[in-house]
Scaffold this motif. Structure first.
Motif, mmCIF file in Angstrom:
data_model
loop_
_atom_site.group_PDB
_atom_site.id
_atom_site.type_symbol
_atom_site.label_atom_id
_atom_site.label_comp_id
_atom_site.label_asym_id
_atom_site.label_seq_id
_atom_site.Cartn_x
_atom_site.Cartn_y
_atom_site.Cartn_z
ATOM 1 N N ALA A 16 28.604 1.666 -19.763
ATOM 2 C CA ALA A 16 28.401 3.073 -19.417
ATOM 3 C C ALA A 16 26.952 3.498 -19.641
ATOM 4 C CB ALA A 16 29.341 3.954 -20.249
ATOM 5 N N SER A 55 19.928 5.852 -14.859
ATOM 6 C CA SER A 55 19.584 4.462 -15.150
ATOM 7 C C SER A 55 19.630 3.608 -13.898
ATOM 8 C CB SER A 55 20.537 3.895 -16.204
ATOM 9 O OG SER A 55 20.454 4.619 -17.410
ATOM 10 N N SER A 113 24.553 4.734 -15.873
ATOM 11 C CA SER A 113 24.464 6.154 -15.558
ATOM 12 C C SER A 113 23.642 6.334 -14.283
ATOM 13 C CB SER A 113 23.812 6.917 -16.709
ATOM 14 O OG SER A 113 22.457 6.515 -16.879
ATOM 15 N N GLU A 114 23.765 7.495 -13.663
ATOM 16 C CA GLU A 114 23.057 7.734 -12.401
ATOM 17 C C GLU A 114 21.552 7.574 -12.558
ATOM 18 O OE1 GLU A 114 22.458 11.293 -9.056
ATOM 19 O OE2 GLU A 114 23.898 11.527 -10.691
#
Length: 264
Positions: free
Chosen positions: A39, A46, A43-44
């Motif tokens: 997670a 990352s 992430s968007e």
């Protein structure tokens, strides 16, 4: 590992030197939040940073090849004061702090820079754009390619080139059919090292290109920002870069040997 003939006391500083690198990397691996690792790195922000890093690093590596191969050949086949000065200039980004390189690029290509002002009049804005990221990465990474390839070219010598020219081959044919194949291990190593340097570039990028998500915020910049807001994500993303670097270094060490074996 073959038995080497060296003073045994050198093992002490050698082990300390290895630990200096291994302990921080090991500490990072031990403290990463493995339960939420997926997670943290997906992430968007990352994913956008990683994708931008890969795209710009690939583009920058292409420019390093287009500009660095001719430079390396010129440096390997010429001598004298002019060649020494040129070599010093080309290798200068290796010793400059990256942020200084970024300031230099900003003075050249920024909106108020020497060249940037003219480009701005023509409607071309380079600073603080994805193009600026590519330029910054090329600026800091090209010396790695030039240094590696120049050494390979010097080691190969000019004997086969002279024979090919004697048999009637033109300069371009000699370059593409003789020079580059002989120096291929050095070219491959330099290319991989340049790509790795592009992928990890930070100082020149943030100075010249800024940190705009999806446009100029590469993975190293995202790690720097996450360090304050979400340290766990910063550690996880750092480990991703370490893993990529290990793969690149391993491929670099293995590839030249296989190439040499294939050409012998």
């Amino acid at each position: 590992m073959t038995r080497a003939n060296f003073p045994r006391w050198l093992l002490v500083p050698a082990v300390l030197g290895a630990l200096l690198v291994a302990v921080p990397i090991g500490a990072m691996a031990l403290t990463v939040d493995w339960a939420n690792f997926g997670a943290l790195i997906t992430s968007e922000a990352s994913r956008a940073a990683l994708w931008l890093s890969l795209r710009t690093a690939a583009a920058s590596t292409v420019f390093c090849l287009l500009l660095g191969i001719p430079l390396a050949l010129v440096l390997a086949r010429t001598s004298g004061t002019a060649a020494t000065l040129l070599r010093s200039l080309v290798l200068l980004p290796l010793v400059l702090p990256p942020v200084v390189g970024g300031i230099a690029l900003l003075q050249a290509f920024g909106r108020r820079g020497i060249l940037g002002h003219t480009l701005d009049v023509l409607g071309l804005e380079i600073a603080f754009s994805t193009t600026a990221v590519v330029i910054a990465q090329t600026f800091v990474a090209m010396p790695f390619l030039v240094l590696s390839l120049e050494g390979a070219l010097r080691a190969a010598g000019t004997r086969y080139e002279d024979v090919a020219a004697t048999l009637g081959a033109g300069p371009t044919t000699v370059f593409t059919r003789v020079t580059l194949p002989l120096a291929l291990p050095g070219l491959v190593s330099g290319t991989i090292l340049a790509f790795a340097r592009c992928l990890g570039e930070f100082g020149a990028t943030i100075t010249f290109a800024g940190s705009l998500q999806g446009t100029t915020r590469t993975l190293p910049l995202e790690i720097y920002l996450q360090r304050e807001g979400d340290p766990r994500a910063a550690v996880a993303l750092s480990l991703v870069l370490v893993a990529v670097a290990v793969l690149v270094i391993g491929f670099t060490r293995a590839r030249p040997g296989s190439l040499s074996a294939g050409t012998s």
